[in-house]
Design an enzyme around this catalytic site. Structure first.
Site, PDB file in Angstrom:
ATOM      1  N   THR A   1     121.897  58.253  -4.513  1.00 35.82           N
ATOM      2  CA  THR A   1     121.339  57.287  -5.476  1.00 35.82           C
ATOM      3  C   THR A   1     122.446  56.786  -6.397  1.00 35.82           C
ATOM      4  O   THR A   1     122.590  55.582  -6.631  1.00 35.82           O
ATOM      5  CB  THR A   1     120.209  57.944  -6.296  1.00 35.82           C
ATOM      6  OG1 THR A   1     119.166  58.332  -5.402  1.00 35.82           O
ATOM      7  CG2 THR A   1     119.652  56.993  -7.341  1.00 35.82           C
TER       8      THR A   1
ATOM      9  N   ASN B   1     115.236  56.095   6.936  1.00 32.89           N
ATOM     10  CA  ASN B   1     114.637  57.382   6.586  1.00 32.89           C
ATOM     11  C   ASN B   1     113.153  57.484   6.915  1.00 32.89           C
ATOM     12  O   ASN B   1     112.565  58.549   6.783  1.00 32.89           O
ATOM     13  CB  ASN B   1     114.838  57.663   5.094  1.00 32.89           C
ATOM     14  CG  ASN B   1     114.374  56.519   4.218  1.00 32.89           C
ATOM     15  OD1 ASN B   1     114.755  55.363   4.420  1.00 32.89           O
ATOM     16  ND2 ASN B   1     113.549  56.803   3.238  1.00 32.89           N
TER      17      ASN B   1
ATOM     18  N   GLN C   1     121.188  59.181   5.582  1.00 29.41           N
ATOM     19  CA  GLN C   1     120.415  59.888   6.617  1.00 29.41           C
ATOM     20  C   GLN C   1     121.204  60.064   7.911  1.00 29.41           C
ATOM     21  O   GLN C   1     120.724  60.722   8.833  1.00 29.41           O
ATOM     22  CB  GLN C   1     119.120  59.109   6.933  1.00 29.41           C
ATOM     23  CG  GLN C   1     118.090  59.125   5.836  1.00 29.41           C
ATOM     24  CD  GLN C   1     117.363  60.477   5.705  1.00 29.41           C
ATOM     25  OE1 GLN C   1     117.411  61.322   6.587  1.00 29.41           O
ATOM     26  NE2 GLN C   1     116.706  60.675   4.575  1.00 29.41           N
TER      27      GLN C   1
ATOM     28  N   SER D   1     125.126  61.984   0.895  1.00 28.53           N
ATOM     29  CA  SER D   1     124.561  62.971  -0.032  1.00 28.53           C
ATOM     30  C   SER D   1     124.472  64.314   0.695  1.00 28.53           C
ATOM     31  O   SER D   1     123.885  64.401   1.774  1.00 28.53           O
ATOM     32  CB  SER D   1     123.159  62.500  -0.429  1.00 28.53           C
ATOM     33  OG  SER D   1     122.590  63.395  -1.337  1.00 28.53           O
TER      34      SER D   1
ATOM     35  N   HIS E   1     122.865  67.119   0.326  1.00 31.12           N
ATOM     36  CA  HIS E   1     121.633  67.876   0.588  1.00 31.12           C
ATOM     37  C   HIS E   1     120.879  67.379   1.824  1.00 31.12           C
ATOM     38  O   HIS E   1     119.926  68.009   2.261  1.00 31.12           O
ATOM     39  CB  HIS E   1     120.728  67.904  -0.654  1.00 31.12           C
ATOM     40  CG  HIS E   1     119.981  66.641  -0.942  1.00 31.12           C
ATOM     41  ND1 HIS E   1     118.701  66.428  -0.496  1.00 31.12           N
ATOM     42  CD2 HIS E   1     120.318  65.533  -1.633  1.00 31.12           C
ATOM     43  CE1 HIS E   1     118.284  65.243  -0.919  1.00 31.12           C
ATOM     44  NE2 HIS E   1     119.252  64.670  -1.607  1.00 31.12           N
TER      45      HIS E   1
ATOM     46  N   THR F   1     132.929  65.917 -15.668  1.00 29.41           N
ATOM     47  CA  THR F   1     133.611  67.062 -15.058  1.00 29.41           C
ATOM     48  C   THR F   1     133.156  67.210 -13.603  1.00 29.41           C
ATOM     49  O   THR F   1     131.966  67.168 -13.291  1.00 29.41           O
ATOM     50  CB  THR F   1     133.320  68.348 -15.865  1.00 29.41           C
ATOM     51  OG1 THR F   1     133.801  68.135 -17.187  1.00 29.41           O
ATOM     52  CG2 THR F   1     134.000  69.556 -15.252  1.00 29.41           C
TER      53      THR F   1
ATOM     54  N   CYS G   1     110.170  60.167  -1.503  1.00 27.98           N
ATOM     55  CA  CYS G   1     110.473  59.375  -2.696  1.00 27.98           C
ATOM     56  C   CYS G   1     109.363  58.385  -2.979  1.00 27.98           C
ATOM     57  O   CYS G   1     109.045  58.099  -4.113  1.00 27.98           O
ATOM     58  CB  CYS G   1     111.759  58.586  -2.511  1.00 27.98           C
ATOM     59  SG  CYS G   1     113.111  59.595  -1.965  1.00 27.98           S
TER      60      CYS G   1
HETATM   61  N1  PMP Z   1     119.217  56.672   0.831  1.00 26.01           N
HETATM   62  C1  PMP Z   1     118.416  57.155   1.789  1.00 26.01           C
HETATM   63  C2  PMP Z   1     118.306  56.428   3.092  1.00 26.01           C
HETATM   64  C3  PMP Z   1     117.699  58.329   1.569  1.00 26.01           C
HETATM   65  O1  PMP Z   1     116.898  58.812   2.535  1.00 26.01           O
HETATM   66  C4  PMP Z   1     117.814  58.994   0.320  1.00 26.01           C
HETATM   67  C5  PMP Z   1     117.076  60.277   0.028  1.00 26.01           C
HETATM   68  N2  PMP Z   1     115.689  60.199   0.184  1.00 26.01           N
HETATM   69  C6  PMP Z   1     118.672  58.434  -0.650  1.00 26.01           C
HETATM   70  C7  PMP Z   1     119.347  57.283  -0.354  1.00 26.01           C
HETATM   71  C8  PMP Z   1     118.848  59.075  -1.982  1.00 26.01           C
HETATM   72  O2  PMP Z   1     119.585  60.241  -1.857  1.00 26.01           O
HETATM   73  P1  PMP Z   1     119.795  61.242  -3.062  1.00 26.01           P
HETATM   74  O3  PMP Z   1     118.645  62.175  -3.034  1.00 26.01           O
HETATM   75  O4  PMP Z   1     121.067  61.945  -2.771  1.00 26.01           O
HETATM   76  O5  PMP Z   1     119.889  60.452  -4.309  1.00 26.01           O
END
Ligand code: PMP
Length: 375
Positions: free
Chosen positions: A70, A149, A178, A196, A198, A234, A318
């Site tokens: 994000t 996604n 993704q 990202s 995670h 940081t 989301c």
């Molecule tokens: N872009 C896509 C295509 C995603 O699937 C997601 C997470 N749902 C994000 C951006 C946002 O990622 P983050 O949780 O690291 O902000």
């Protein structure tokens, strides 16, 4: 709980958690401190950065560490467009983007930008012929995600990079959140790319923005000047070290994992084939199966599965709290009842065959339970 929501987030590798712990204990120092311990931490930071660039085959790029995709998307869009305003006002994007792209672009409209959407083909990829038509001298920014996604469609990034070569003024951004380990894409030539940790079994709170030319970006928030003065604050060294570890492991096992998930994908699709009111979205990346229980609400199906110990999502974690129809499914011309009844099943490296068998049984049971509402 049997977990089928890997597109929302993934379980960290044990090795990534160990790397996080070790870095937290032994290198808790501030990478900006000039004493020896700070320098040691800074060296570890640069080693992780170089490793990630190499693994992504982006050795000529720079990498700005952020907190999430994000944040990476926001930096790419907001900082770029601040600079580009004098050169043109048109932004092109797909209809399939995540809210961390769409909602930023919606904000940019208030600054006088026009956002145009590239049509979507039946298989969930962007229509390159339409993109060609939309390209003109007023376009300054194009953003297309690497892998969607909601249904998992993989976008023709290399082809778009090729098309944009004739338009040097355009900045091309790719949200690859993704795609890591899921699609083997060539990002060379793309101006900025978001990831990202995670989403590929790293820890939460760490992301990255690959940048072809740092001079094209500027800070969108100001502070001590870390990360090339683009992302002050940081540096999250333990998260970064864990991300490098997770990336190496993910890419190393990607072929084997994707092969297994392809088999599971087919098995799930076959498992619901006989259920008349179940509608399957087109096949795309193997880890996602998006299906609709036409006539029911997606939340009802998610809750019924949850009661049976199975975690899936409605269209996306989301967006699932918003009462709007999902944009990706709308772009694919689905009827409202298909969109409203949709669930996303997303697998990962930990998904086992037995989990898939239990899921199929549960889907069949829920179908029976819903009975007459389905049509
Ligand atoms: N872009 C896509 C295509 C995603 O699937 C997601 C997470 N749902 C994000 C951006 C946002 O990622 P983050 O949780 O690291 O902000």
């Amino acid at each position: 709980m049997i977990y089928f929501d890997n597109a929302a987030t993934t379980a960290p590798y044990k090795e990534a958690l160990e790397a996080y712990m070790t870095a937290s204990e032994k290198y808790f120092y501030n990478t900006a401190s000039i004493h020896q311990s700070g320098k040691d931490a800074a060296r570890l930071l640069e080693a992780a950065r170089a490793q990630i660039l190499e693994l992504m085959d982006l050795k000529k790029y720079d990498l700005v560490f952020t907190s999430s995709a994000t944040e990476s998307n926001n930096i790419a869009i907001q900082s770029m467009l601040k600079k580009k305003k004098q050169f043109g006002k048109t932004i092109l994007t797909s209809e399939l983007e995540h809210p961390s792209i769409v909602n930023v672009l919606e904000e940019m409209k208030k600054d006088g930008f026009t956002v145009k959407y590239i049509n979507t083909m039946a298989d969930g990829t962007v229509d390159l012929e339409h993109l060609k038509i939309l390209l003109n001298s007023d376009v300054v920014f194009v953003t297309v995600m690497a892998l969607n996604n909601i249904i998992g469609s993989v976008q023709p990034i290399k082809e778009i990079t090729g098309m944009l070569k004739d338009y040097p003024k355009i900045h091309f951004h790719v949200d690859a959140t993704q795609a890591i380990g899921k699609a083997d894409l060539d990002y060379n030539g793309v101006d900025t790319i978001s990831i990202s940790a995670h989403k590929f079994n790293g820890v939460k709170g760490i992301g990255g923005l690959f940048v072809r030319d740092l001079a094209t970006l500027r800070a969108v928030q100001y502070g001590g000047g870390h990360e090339y003065n683009i992302r002050s604050g940081t540096v999250n060294l333990p998260g970064i070290v864990a991300m490098a570890k997770a990336l190496r492991l993910t890419l190393g096992e990607a072929r084997e994992v994707n092969k297994r998930l392809s088999r599971f994908n087919k098995k799930i699709r076959d498992g619901v084939k006989g259920l008349k009111a179940v509608y399957l979205q087109p096949e795309a990346a193997p880890y996602i199966v998006n299906m609709s229980f036409a006539g029911a609400k997606g939340e009802v199906v998610v809750n019924a599965l949850s009661k049976r110990g199975i975690a899936v999502s409605t269209t996306s974690a989301c967006a699932s709290k918003l009462a709007t129809l999902n944009e990706t499914l709308l772009a694919l011309d689905n009827e409202d009842k298909i969109i409203e009844g949709s669930i996303r099943i997303s697998m990962g490296r930990n998904t086992a065959e037995d989990d898939v068998n239990k899921l199929i049984t549960a889907l069949q049971e829920v179908y029976e339970e819903l009975g007459d509402v389905l049509k």
